[in-house]
Every structure is written in structure tokens, then in C-alpha cells.
Design a protein around this motif. Structure first.
Motif, PDB file in Angstrom:
ATOM      1  N   VAL A  84      45.418  18.793  65.567  1.00 27.83           N
ATOM      2  CA  VAL A  84      46.635  18.714  64.356  1.00 27.83           C
ATOM      3  C   VAL A  84      48.475  19.010  65.228  1.00 27.83           C
ATOM      4  N   THR A  85      47.975  20.242  66.053  1.00 26.47           N
ATOM      5  CA  THR A  85      49.685  20.744  66.613  1.00 26.47           C
ATOM      6  C   THR A  85      50.072  19.561  67.353  1.00 26.47           C
ATOM      7  N   THR A  86      49.038  18.362  68.363  1.00 27.30           N
ATOM      8  CA  THR A  86      49.585  17.921  68.976  1.00 27.30           C
ATOM      9  C   THR A  86      50.184  16.784  68.012  1.00 27.30           C
ATOM     10  N   VAL A  87      49.614  15.963  67.036  1.00 25.06           N
ATOM     11  CA  VAL A  87      50.145  14.807  66.247  1.00 25.06           C
ATOM     12  C   VAL A  87      51.360  15.456  65.645  1.00 25.06           C
ATOM     13  N   LEU A  88      51.561  16.921  64.822  1.00 25.08           N
ATOM     14  CA  LEU A  88      52.798  17.256  65.154  1.00 25.08           C
ATOM     15  C   LEU A  88      53.750  18.017  65.708  1.00 25.08           C
ATOM     16  N   PHE A  89      53.272  18.258  66.868  1.00 19.20           N
ATOM     17  CA  PHE A  89      54.768  18.278  68.345  1.00 19.20           C
ATOM     18  C   PHE A  89      55.021  16.818  68.880  1.00 19.20           C
ATOM     19  N   LEU A  90      53.996  15.578  68.747  1.00 17.05           N
ATOM     20  CA  LEU A  90      54.952  13.915  69.391  1.00 17.05           C
ATOM     21  C   LEU A  90      55.780  13.854  68.177  1.00 17.05           C
ATOM     22  N   ASN A  91      55.688  14.287  66.735  1.00 16.55           N
ATOM     23  CA  ASN A  91      56.264  13.085  65.431  1.00 16.55           C
ATOM     24  C   ASN A  91      57.086  14.370  65.050  1.00 16.55           C
ATOM     25  N   LEU A 123      52.149  27.387  65.056  1.00 15.48           N
ATOM     26  CA  LEU A 123      53.827  28.694  65.097  1.00 15.48           C
ATOM     27  C   LEU A 123      53.384  28.874  66.600  1.00 15.48           C
ATOM     28  N   GLY A 124      52.568  28.749  67.182  1.00 19.14           N
ATOM     29  CA  GLY A 124      52.395  28.900  68.751  1.00 19.14           C
ATOM     30  C   GLY A 124      53.168  27.808  69.265  1.00 19.14           C
ATOM     31  N   SER A 125      53.155  26.892  69.198  1.00 21.53           N
ATOM     32  CA  SER A 125      54.308  25.436  69.198  1.00 21.53           C
ATOM     33  C   SER A 125      55.719  25.794  69.646  1.00 21.53           C
ATOM     34  N   LEU A 126      55.657  26.488  68.361  1.00 25.55           N
ATOM     35  CA  LEU A 126      57.202  26.634  68.756  1.00 25.55           C
ATOM     36  C   LEU A 126      57.834  27.579  69.618  1.00 25.55           C
ATOM     37  N   ALA A 127      56.653  28.483  69.582  1.00 22.97           N
ATOM     38  CA  ALA A 127      56.906  29.765  70.883  1.00 22.97           C
ATOM     39  C   ALA A 127      56.899  29.045  72.117  1.00 22.97           C
ATOM     40  N   GLY A 128      56.082  28.046  72.969  1.00 16.31           N
ATOM     41  CA  GLY A 128      55.846  27.436  73.579  1.00 16.31           C
ATOM     42  C   GLY A 128      57.216  26.529  73.726  1.00 16.31           C
ATOM     43  N   ALA A 129      57.981  25.647  73.035  1.00 15.85           N
ATOM     44  CA  ALA A 129      59.045  25.053  72.952  1.00 15.85           C
ATOM     45  C   ALA A 129      59.966  25.846  73.449  1.00 15.85           C
ATOM     46  N   ILE A 130      59.988  27.447  72.957  1.00 10.97           N
ATOM     47  CA  ILE A 130      61.025  28.537  73.737  1.00 10.97           C
ATOM     48  C   ILE A 130      61.241  28.768  74.954  1.00 10.97           C
ATOM     49  N   LEU A 131      59.749  28.799  75.537  1.00 12.20           N
ATOM     50  CA  LEU A 131      59.668  28.869  75.962  1.00 12.20           C
ATOM     51  C   LEU A 131      60.177  27.637  78.084  1.00 12.20           C
ATOM     52  N   ALA A 132      59.913  26.562  77.087  1.00 10.51           N
ATOM     53  CA  ALA A 132      60.095  25.145  77.535  1.00 10.51           C
ATOM     54  C   ALA A 132      61.311  24.805  78.139  1.00 10.51           C
ATOM     55  N   ASN A 133      62.509  25.019  77.072  1.00  6.85           N
ATOM     56  CA  ASN A 133      64.036  24.948  77.170  1.00  6.85           C
ATOM     57  C   ASN A 133      64.443  25.698  78.155  1.00  6.85           C
ATOM     58  N   ASN A 134      65.462  24.685  78.329  1.00  8.16           N
ATOM     59  CA  ASN A 134      66.357  25.642  79.456  1.00  8.16           C
ATOM     60  C   ASN A 134      67.062  26.608  78.828  1.00  8.16           C
ATOM     61  N   PHE A 186      44.513  33.706  70.455  1.00  3.50           N
ATOM     62  CA  PHE A 186      44.383  32.250  71.626  1.00  3.50           C
ATOM     63  C   PHE A 186      44.319  31.381  71.100  1.00  3.50           C
ATOM     64  N   LEU A 187      44.877  30.999  68.974  1.00  4.72           N
ATOM     65  CA  LEU A 187      44.966  29.835  68.538  1.00  4.72           C
ATOM     66  C   LEU A 187      46.332  29.982  69.217  1.00  4.72           C
ATOM     67  N   PHE A 188      47.101  31.094  68.588  1.00  2.00           N
ATOM     68  CA  PHE A 188      48.919  31.130  68.972  1.00  2.00           C
ATOM     69  C   PHE A 188      48.525  30.305  70.396  1.00  2.00           C
ATOM     70  N   MET A 189      47.789  31.042  71.464  1.00  2.00           N
ATOM     71  CA  MET A 189      48.103  30.903  73.068  1.00  2.00           C
ATOM     72  C   MET A 189      47.748  29.195  72.963  1.00  2.00           C
ATOM     73  N   ALA A 190      46.549  28.796  72.304  1.00  2.00           N
ATOM     74  CA  ALA A 190      46.375  27.570  72.965  1.00  2.00           C
ATOM     75  C   ALA A 190      47.640  26.431  72.092  1.00  2.00           C
ATOM     76  N   GLY A 191      48.565  26.672  71.138  1.00  6.63           N
ATOM     77  CA  GLY A 191      49.142  25.953  70.919  1.00  6.63           C
ATOM     78  C   GLY A 191      51.110  26.544  72.181  1.00  6.63           C
ATOM     79  N   VAL A 192      50.895  27.539  72.689  1.00  6.20           N
ATOM     80  CA  VAL A 192      51.622  27.171  73.123  1.00  6.20           C
ATOM     81  C   VAL A 192      51.969  26.609  74.949  1.00  6.20           C
ATOM     82  N   SER A 193      50.960  26.562  75.001  1.00  9.54           N
ATOM     83  CA  SER A 193      50.303  26.513  76.409  1.00  9.54           C
ATOM     84  C   SER A 193      49.716  24.052  76.118  1.00  9.54           C
ATOM     85  N   LEU A 194      49.510  24.074  74.562  1.00 13.01           N
ATOM     86  CA  LEU A 194      49.960  22.747  74.521  1.00 13.01           C
ATOM     87  C   LEU A 194      51.318  22.280  74.561  1.00 13.01           C
ATOM     88  N   VAL A 195      52.222  22.899  74.209  1.00 16.91           N
ATOM     89  CA  VAL A 195      53.913  22.208  74.738  1.00 16.91           C
ATOM     90  C   VAL A 195      53.537  21.765  76.426  1.00 16.91           C
TER      91      VAL A 195
END
Length: 389
Positions: free
Chosen positions: A159-166, A241-252, A88-97
Motif C-alpha cells: 500500500v505504501t509503495t502505491v501511495l509513494f509512487l502517486n 508515516l515511515g515513508s515520510l521519515a525516509g523522505a526526510i532522510l533521502a532528501n538533500n 518494524f512497520l515504521f522502518m519498513a516504510g523508511v527503507s522502502l523510500v
């Protein structure tokens, strides 16, 4: 099911389970994220209880093995049930992206996104304290437990929001690795009074000493709390790390490349986690670095599998059951605590299973409760009510 209804009840944003799962360049919702979240929540909202109660009753070794996988080890070791919260923590990062990408596409400034994330974190911390302590002993603050699942999700998401935006993806990976290595070093190098350095026992670990010294209120395990202070750091790495997975899914990139990257990340995470576990034991109670990498690797692979089957191959009918749960994850997380579905199950269904041997009564009561949970969520789904934070 080709299009999920859009919510008409929403509390703040980004939410507890983001409703903006759309890959780059597409207006189609990634249904796999909802289904995977629903699969995760199913085991919390009655599915796990039903399977555990089957142990020793069917005569099937496979059923007993599954039941054993749905209990936590006493200390070191790993079962599938240990994977539920990390997923669930991982999925939170995916969704956050997807949520942050949507905010930036709408022209929202970073400061506003920070404020939204901070507000969400504070709301989740308060809800977590309510969930873990209700009825809250207001006049006995020493009995109030401050650590909570929701609070951990809120902090990790902020924390992931701050890291993702910077920071870009490679830099965020560096942050996660740095935190896990620093945590590993702290537990092995910082001496605990009376026990010394590197003691990972229940009584002598640094996590417990830190909680006893600095965390007010009630500690779940008495001498420490697995949702306490120091374990926040390795746990938040799952969301990073979930935000990395989200970035993979969100790209083109092509769907094939997305599947390859998710698979590679999963295999590497599991491999490194298992090797690291030879020295830093896999331990959910301590949120050991090896445990975090093992569960992150598993999460990458589960996400890859759900994405491949549901969004790439478009085999979706089976997933609807899970999507109904995943779209209202916060609702059922709280609902199962404050609504006695087991009591209602007995009232409605006892006449059907009462002729069976008594050892089966709790099994069918749990199954009835699970059915009622899903029907409750299905009604909310049909009414387009999705409660989020």
C-alpha cells in the motif's frame, strides 16, 4: 566499520530490510537504519527473554522495571514491548523510500515497481502463514491462522509503495490521518450485534466481531485476532508515516534540518497520540489510532537519535553489534522459530553455570542462546550472506 559488505544472496526486491539506504546525493550507506532494525530485532531474538528472566533475581528495581516493560498489557495501556512491531512497520516504510528511489533512478517503470511490491507481499503472506502455523495442519484448515507479522508488513509495504509512487509527502500524511480517523469512527459508530456501538471491551469490540464474521481459520485470541482484518488499516499507517521519515532522510537538506524535522514529527506524534488516548484508549490489541500515533512518534525520535549518533556524529563502534542483527532480520526472525538455540546453549554452557543457584540457570541459558544467535548472524555477515525478500 566504514563500509558494510554487499549481499550475495538476495530473494526478490525490494527486500525485507532494504539494502539501499543512501541519502540523496550520497553513495554512503545510512548505517543507522541497520542498527535501529537490529536493536528492534534483538528484543525479539532472545534479548527480551533474557531481560524478563532477570526479574526478581538481582534485587535492582531498575532491572525489574525493564523486565516489566518487556511484557504486553492485558488490554488497554502501553509498555515498551508494544513498540517493537510498530517500530518494524515504521522502518519498513523508511527503507522502502530508498529502495523505490533507487528503482526510479534506474529507470524502472511504475508498473514494474507495483509488480515487485505485489510479489513481495504475496511471498511475505505465505512465509507468515508458515511461521505462525508450522507444522501446518493441512487437513484441518479451521486451525490455520491467516494473520501474521510478515503478512502485515507485506500488505503495508505494498500500500505504501502505491501511495509513494502517486502522492507527495503531505498527501501521504493526509492518507494516514484519514485512515486513522475513519478507523476511530468505525469503532465508535458501527454497532456490534449484542453490544452496540463504541464498545471497546475484549468481548464487544468491532474488530473482534469482524474477524469472527469474515476471517476464516484460527483466531489468536479466540474471539478475535490482533493481526486480523480491520487492524490492518491503522497498522499500515505506521509504514506510510515511515515513508515520510525516509523522505526526510533521502532528501538533500542539511543534517541539522533532517534532525529537526524528525524530532518535530516525533514530538507531535507522541503528543497527539497521548491526547487522543484520553478518549480512544492506547491499545495494541486493537491497534487504536492513539496507539499508532504514539508509537509512530516514538519511532521518529528513535530514528532521529540513531541517525544523529551514527551517521551525523559518526560514533559507530557500539552500533556494529546491532547492525549484524539488522542486516539479516528475516533470517533470525525465522531462525529463532525453527532452530532451538536454547537447547544448544544448554549443551555448550551448562557446565559453566550449573554450580549457580537453580533459579539462575534459565537466565544464563537465555544469555547463551542470545550469544549463539549473534555469532550465527556474524558468520553470515562475514560470509556476506544476507537473506531478504
Amino acid at each position: 566499520m566504514k563500509n558494510s559488505p554487499q549481499p550475495n544472496l538476495d530473494i526478490s526486491s525490494p527486500d525485507f530490510a532494504s539494502n539501499t539506504h543512501q541519502p540523496g546525493g550520497s553513495n554512503k550507506r545510512l548505517l543507522s537504519l541497520d542498527a535501529l532494525r537490529g536493536f528492534d530485532m534483538l528484543l525479539i531474538s532472545g534479548g527480551g527473554t533474557f531481560l524478563v528472566l532477570l526479574k526478581g533475581k538481582t534485587g535492582l528495581a531498575a532491572v525489574d522495571w525493564i523486565a516489566d516493560q518487556l511484557t504486553h498489557p492485558a488490554w488497554n495501556g502501553f509498555t515498551f514491548y508494544d513498540f517493537i512491531f510498530p517500530l518494524f512497520l515504521f522502518m519498513a516504510g523508511v527503507s522502502l523510500v530508498f529502495s523505490l528511489n533507487k528503482g526510479m533512478a534506474l529507470g524502472l517503470e511504475k508498473q514494474l515497481l507495483y509488480k515487485k511490491a505485489l510479489k513481495r507481499m504475496l511471498i511475505l503472506i505465505c512465509l507468515g502463514i508458515l511461521f505462525k502455523n508450522a507444522p501446518i495442519p493441512f487437513f484441518e484448515p479451521s486451525q490455520i491462522r491467516l494473520g501474521s507479522v510478515l503478512g502485515r508488513i507485506g500488505l503495508a509495504s505494498f500500500v505504501t509503495t502505491v501511495l509513494f509512487l502517486n502522492f507527495n509527502g503531505l498527501q501521504r500524511l493526509g492518507w494516514a490521518i484519514g485512515i486513522l480517523v475513519a478507523y476511530y469512527a468505525a469503532l465508535f459508530l458501527i454497532p456490534v450485534p449484542g453490544y452496540g456501538a463504541g464498545d471497546l471491551s475484549f468481548e464487544g469490540n468491532l474488530v473482534g466481531w469482524f474477524d469472527r464474521t469474515f476471517l476464516p481459520g484460527r483466531l489468536l485470541q479466540g474471539t478475535y485476532d490482533e493481526l486480523g482484518l480491520l487492524t490492518q488499516f491503522p497498522a499500515m499507517c505506521l509504514t506510510i508515516l515511515g515513508s515520510l521519515a525516509g523522505a526526510i532522510l533521502a532528501n538533500n537538506a542539511s543534517e541539522v534540518n533532517k534532525i529537526k524535522w524528525l524530532s518535530l514529527a516525533g514530538v507531535v506524534g507522541i503528543g497527539v497520540g497521548l491526547v487522543w488516548g484520553l478518549h480512544f484508549p492506547i491499545n495494541k490489541h486493537l491497534w487504536s489510532s492513539s496507539f499508532v500515533l504514539l508509537t509512530a512518534g516514538m519511532a521518529f525520535l528513535f530514528l532521529m537519535a540513531f541517525y544523529t549518533v551514527i551517521d551525523v556524529w559518526k560514533i559507530r563502534k557500539w552500533a556494529f553489534f546491532f547492525q549484524v542483527i539488522g542486516l539479516n532480520s528475516l533470517t533470525i526472525y525465522f531462525g529463532y522459530s525453527f532452530i532451538n538455540f536454547g537447547y544448544t546453549s544448554r549443551k555448550l554452557f551448562y557446565g559453566l553455570y550449573s554450580p549457580l543457584p537453580e533459579e539462575w540457570h534459565r537466565v544464563f541459558e537465555a544469555f547463551g542462546a542470545l550469544l549463539l544467535v549473534w555469532l550465527f548472524l556474524y558468520i553470515l555477515y562475514r560470509k556476506k550472506i544476507f537473506i531478504k525478500v
